[in-house]
Design a protein around this motif. Structure first.
Motif, mmCIF file in Angstrom:
data_model
loop_
_atom_site.group_PDB
_atom_site.id
_atom_site.type_symbol
_atom_site.label_atom_id
_atom_site.label_comp_id
_atom_site.label_asym_id
_atom_site.label_seq_id
_atom_site.Cartn_x
_atom_site.Cartn_y
_atom_site.Cartn_z
ATOM 1 N N THR A 1 -39.898 12.586 -9.696
ATOM 2 C CA THR A 1 -40.647 12.813 -10.927
ATOM 3 C C THR A 1 -40.475 11.680 -11.933
ATOM 4 N N GLU A 2 -39.454 10.846 -11.743
ATOM 5 C CA GLU A 2 -39.251 9.713 -12.652
ATOM 6 C C GLU A 2 -39.132 8.423 -11.846
ATOM 7 N N ALA A 3 -37.948 8.105 -11.350
ATOM 8 C CA ALA A 3 -37.784 6.889 -10.540
ATOM 9 C C ALA A 3 -38.473 7.076 -9.197
ATOM 10 N N LYS A 4 -39.104 6.012 -8.700
ATOM 11 C CA LYS A 4 -39.785 6.098 -7.408
ATOM 12 C C LYS A 4 -38.772 6.120 -6.269
ATOM 13 N N LEU A 5 -39.187 6.687 -5.142
ATOM 14 C CA LEU A 5 -38.374 6.626 -3.936
ATOM 15 C C LEU A 5 -38.488 5.217 -3.357
ATOM 16 N N LYS A 6 -37.391 4.703 -2.812
ATOM 17 C CA LYS A 6 -37.382 3.306 -2.362
ATOM 18 C C LYS A 6 -37.569 3.146 -0.859
ATOM 19 N N SER A 7 -37.369 4.225 -0.105
ATOM 20 C CA SER A 7 -37.541 4.156 1.345
ATOM 21 C C SER A 7 -37.756 5.565 1.867
ATOM 22 N N SER A 8 -38.018 5.690 3.167
ATOM 23 C CA SER A 8 -38.234 6.998 3.759
ATOM 24 C C SER A 8 -36.949 7.824 3.723
ATOM 25 N N VAL A 9 -37.102 9.127 3.517
ATOM 26 C CA VAL A 9 -35.953 10.026 3.535
ATOM 27 C C VAL A 9 -35.846 10.757 4.864
#
Length: 363
Positions: free
Chosen positions: A206-214
């Motif tokens: 909701t704030e910082a973007k995800l940086k890679s696949s989880v």
């Protein structure tokens, strides 16, 4: 006296090159071609007496103008900007997906960011190894409803089912950033009328973007990693089933839960011992199985507890049997994440780059 019959003289055919010249001149896709076709048409019309002279002249004139404009555009760089814009628009169109068409494993960006999103019809599919707003973990159909059930009913179903889907999609919960929350797209009243019956589950920030696949499931894990994470997940899921009522309010439900914890720990200790471990992980994996056994004995004892203090003391000793050092050692040997997630109220753990977020739900 009968009059002789006279027929009208046949009309000359229209020259095909003249028609082609006009069309090419109007479309402006290849202006020089329209000019060439027009000149050929004029020569044939004069020689064969065909119709189409006006068409050929118009096509030739339009092609001359288009050729001049294109030459100027290339000279000034305008053409490059045009084609770049066209290519960018095509790329954007290719990446755009209806939320109904999202597939498991796809990562996406939302039009206005997840935090401010209330209702959206489409998102842009992006590379999972680049910053993104969300990742699709799975979907499920709403078969239990014959008619539009309303938002609250669908939300209740989505919250439960998407938690399960996310847990199966990301077995290594230590590798899931703190910023990643369960998020879902569900049918609206209007889309329901069009046949939409699917809830799409995702991880989203909701704030910082995800940086890679989880993602960490059967498609990404080797057999040893999968065996270890599935055992830990089974125990965690049973923990989550702990009754909401305290022992003093519902002792029977709490004793039943303790019995289920004992059974789950026994099953998973057996699974760890039976797994085919790489040499580097075998010692620590078997040490983890012993911790399961130790915890099981404490849970087993409290299944017959009569007093509140006796019950909670036994549960506390059961949890003390789990040593985070052992878990980290197993994870390290298996090549899994070794950084424990932050627990509520903890500081200095978890993802240092992640910001505190609240769960998001999209409708």
């Amino acid at each position: 006296m009968p009059y002789p019959a006279y027929g009208m003289p046949p009309r000359p055919a229209t020259n095909g090159f003249a028609v082609a010249s006009l069309i090419t001149g109007i479309v402006c896709c290849l202006p020089p071609l329209g000019l060439v076709l027009g000149l050929i048409a004029l020569a044939q019309i004069k020689k064969k007496g065909q119709d189409g002279r006006g068409l050929a002249i118009a096509g030739t004139a339009l092609s001359v103008v288009s050729t001049i404009l294109m030459t100027v555009a290339f000279a000034t760089g305008g053409a490059a900007a045009f084609w770049d814009g066209l290519r960018d628009a095509a790329d954007e169109s290719a990446r755009s997906r209806s939320t109904l068409d999202l597939r498991t494993g796809q990562c996406f960006d939302t039009p206005h960011g997840v935090e401010d999103e209330k209702e959206t019809a489409s998102v842009a599919v992006v590379d999972c190894e680049k910053p993104h707003d969300g990742e699709v973990s799975g979907a499920f159909p709403l078969h239990k409803f014959d008619r539009w059930p309303g938002d609250p009913a669908i939300e209740s179903e989505a919250e439960t089912r998407c938690e399960d889907i996310n847990s199966a999609y990301a077995l290594d919960r230590w590798a899931v950033p703190e910023a990643a929350e369960t998020y879902y797209y569900m049918p609206t009243r209007d889309s329901w009328r069009l046949g939409d019956r699917t809830v799409v589950c995702t991880f989203a920030a909701t704030e910082a973007k995800l940086k890679s696949s989880v993602r960490s499931d059967r498609t990404t894990l080797n057999p040893a990693q999968l065996a270890y994470l599935e055992s830990e997940q089974a125990i965690e899921e049973t923990r989550w089933e702990e009754p909401e009522d305290l022992f003093e309010d519902d002792p029977d439900a709490n004793r039943v839960w303790a019995a289920q914890m004992s059974l789950t720990l026994e099953e998973q200790a057996r699974a760890l011992r039976a797994a085919d471990w790489p040499a580097a992980a075998r010692k620590d994996a078997l040490a983890r199985a012993k911790e399961y056994d130790a915890a099981r004995k404490h849970y087993d004892r409290v299944t017959g507890a009569l007093e509140e203090d006796e019950f909670w003391e036994g549960c506390g000793k059961a949890e003390e049997a789990f040593r985070q050092e052992t878990e980290i050692a197993v994870r390290s040997a298996l090549g899994l994440s070794t950084k424990p997630p932050a627990e509520p109220g903890d500081e200095g753990t978890g993802d240092p780059d992640a910001e505190e977020t609240q769960p998001g739900e999209a409708v």
